[in-house]
Design an enzyme around this catalytic site. Sequence first.
Site, PDB file in Angstrom:
ATOM      1  N   HIS A 128       2.806  -7.432   4.585  1.00 18.12           N
ATOM      2  CA  HIS A 128       2.282  -6.604   3.496  1.00 18.12           C
ATOM      3  C   HIS A 128       1.766  -5.267   4.044  1.00 18.12           C
ATOM      4  O   HIS A 128       2.077  -4.200   3.505  1.00 18.12           O
ATOM      5  CB  HIS A 128       1.167  -7.387   2.793  1.00 18.12           C
ATOM      6  CG  HIS A 128       0.431  -6.630   1.740  1.00 18.12           C
ATOM      7  ND1 HIS A 128       0.725  -6.741   0.398  1.00 18.12           N
ATOM      8  CD2 HIS A 128      -0.603  -5.745   1.824  1.00 18.12           C
ATOM      9  CE1 HIS A 128      -0.089  -5.952  -0.295  1.00 18.12           C
ATOM     10  NE2 HIS A 128      -0.909  -5.341   0.537  1.00 18.12           N
ATOM     11  N   GLU A 129       1.031  -5.316   5.130  1.00 23.22           N
ATOM     12  CA  GLU A 129       0.466  -4.083   5.693  1.00 23.22           C
ATOM     13  C   GLU A 129       1.562  -3.188   6.287  1.00 23.22           C
ATOM     14  O   GLU A 129       1.551  -1.967   6.111  1.00 23.22           O
ATOM     15  CB  GLU A 129      -0.603  -4.403   6.747  1.00 23.22           C
ATOM     16  CG  GLU A 129      -1.814  -5.155   6.202  1.00 23.22           C
ATOM     17  CD  GLU A 129      -2.475  -4.454   5.014  1.00 23.22           C
ATOM     18  OE1 GLU A 129      -2.428  -3.218   4.927  1.00 23.22           O
ATOM     19  OE2 GLU A 129      -3.029  -5.169   4.147  1.00 23.22           O
ATOM     20  N   HIS A 144       3.214  -1.268   3.582  1.00 24.30           N
ATOM     21  CA  HIS A 144       2.448  -0.073   3.172  1.00 24.30           C
ATOM     22  C   HIS A 144       2.782   1.105   4.103  1.00 24.30           C
ATOM     23  O   HIS A 144       2.971   2.226   3.662  1.00 24.30           O
ATOM     24  CB  HIS A 144       0.942  -0.325   3.276  1.00 24.30           C
ATOM     25  CG  HIS A 144       0.324  -0.975   2.070  1.00 24.30           C
ATOM     26  ND1 HIS A 144       0.522  -0.525   0.781  1.00 24.30           N
ATOM     27  CD2 HIS A 144      -0.537  -2.011   1.958  1.00 24.30           C
ATOM     28  CE1 HIS A 144      -0.177  -1.278  -0.060  1.00 24.30           C
ATOM     29  NE2 HIS A 144      -0.829  -2.187   0.622  1.00 24.30           N
ATOM     30  N   GLU A 175       0.480  -2.033  -4.333  1.00 24.73           N
ATOM     31  CA  GLU A 175       0.195  -3.373  -3.814  1.00 24.73           C
ATOM     32  C   GLU A 175       1.373  -4.314  -4.041  1.00 24.73           C
ATOM     33  O   GLU A 175       1.787  -5.045  -3.150  1.00 24.73           O
ATOM     34  CB  GLU A 175      -1.063  -3.941  -4.475  1.00 24.73           C
ATOM     35  CG  GLU A 175      -2.336  -3.358  -3.933  1.00 24.73           C
ATOM     36  CD  GLU A 175      -2.387  -3.463  -2.426  1.00 24.73           C
ATOM     37  OE1 GLU A 175      -2.329  -4.582  -1.902  1.00 24.73           O
ATOM     38  OE2 GLU A 175      -2.448  -2.421  -1.765  1.00 24.73           O
TER      39      GLU A 175
END
Length: 258
Positions: free
Chosen positions: A121-122, A125, A186
């Site tokens: 997830h990071e 980003h 997100e």
Amino acid sequence: MKKLLKSTLFGLSILVLSGCTNAPLGKISPQQENSIGAQQERQILSKVRTVHSGKLYRAVVDVGSRIARVSGRRDFRWRYHLVNNPKVANAFVLPGGKVFVFSGIFRYAANEDELAAVIGHEVAHALRSHGIVGAQRKQTAGLVGALLQVGMGAAGIDPNTAKTVNNIYKYGATYGYLRPHSREHELEADSIGLMLMAKAGYDPRAALSFWYKFGRSGQRIPEYISTHPDPGHRIANLKRLMPKALAIYRNSPYRRHR
Ligand SMILES: [Zn+2]
């Protein structure tokens, strides 16, 4: 506490400044992302205690580098930091791929696959330049939110402390400087992160179990500090993408070499 707030505010002003003085939106190069990220990384490393040994640290570096490898971004200078703060269950990433994981996340990430859900997830980003695209202030907001949580963790999160810190955050939010990642960003990070973890050979179903546990954790972090969307929405999105992610996972050449 006063001292803590002072240093947090000091950090906040530096971060807001560094977030607003860079190249025009959409025109930023990977080199610039790397240097913005490196600058913010130095600021954060001067404020938080990181760990450089042990099983959890090795897991963060191992999972992080496996996911970064399949991301295809060799122009980023990937770095992985474990912040020693068991009270903070969170993670964030700086431009150019500097990933920070707080040790509190291991209350919910019980194995490498679940950790891969967080790091995927990071990394997503960072790949989508979510810290830069849209408004550079958003990254600053995520960063400051994270720092405030570090501060709250250090202070033991008594109600007065939390209230004061939240008021500062609200003040910033009113003036448009401090906003967490949008829900749209997100969900996009969830979607891309899911495919990345699968490609790197981590079982994507662990994203469901991780976010399910995390969503039920009942952490009392106010909505405007939390960077996490509604848990139900998040799970539904992951479930929708799961067949595709599983196909990628089953064909991943890295699956057997972990
Ligand atoms: Zn996020």
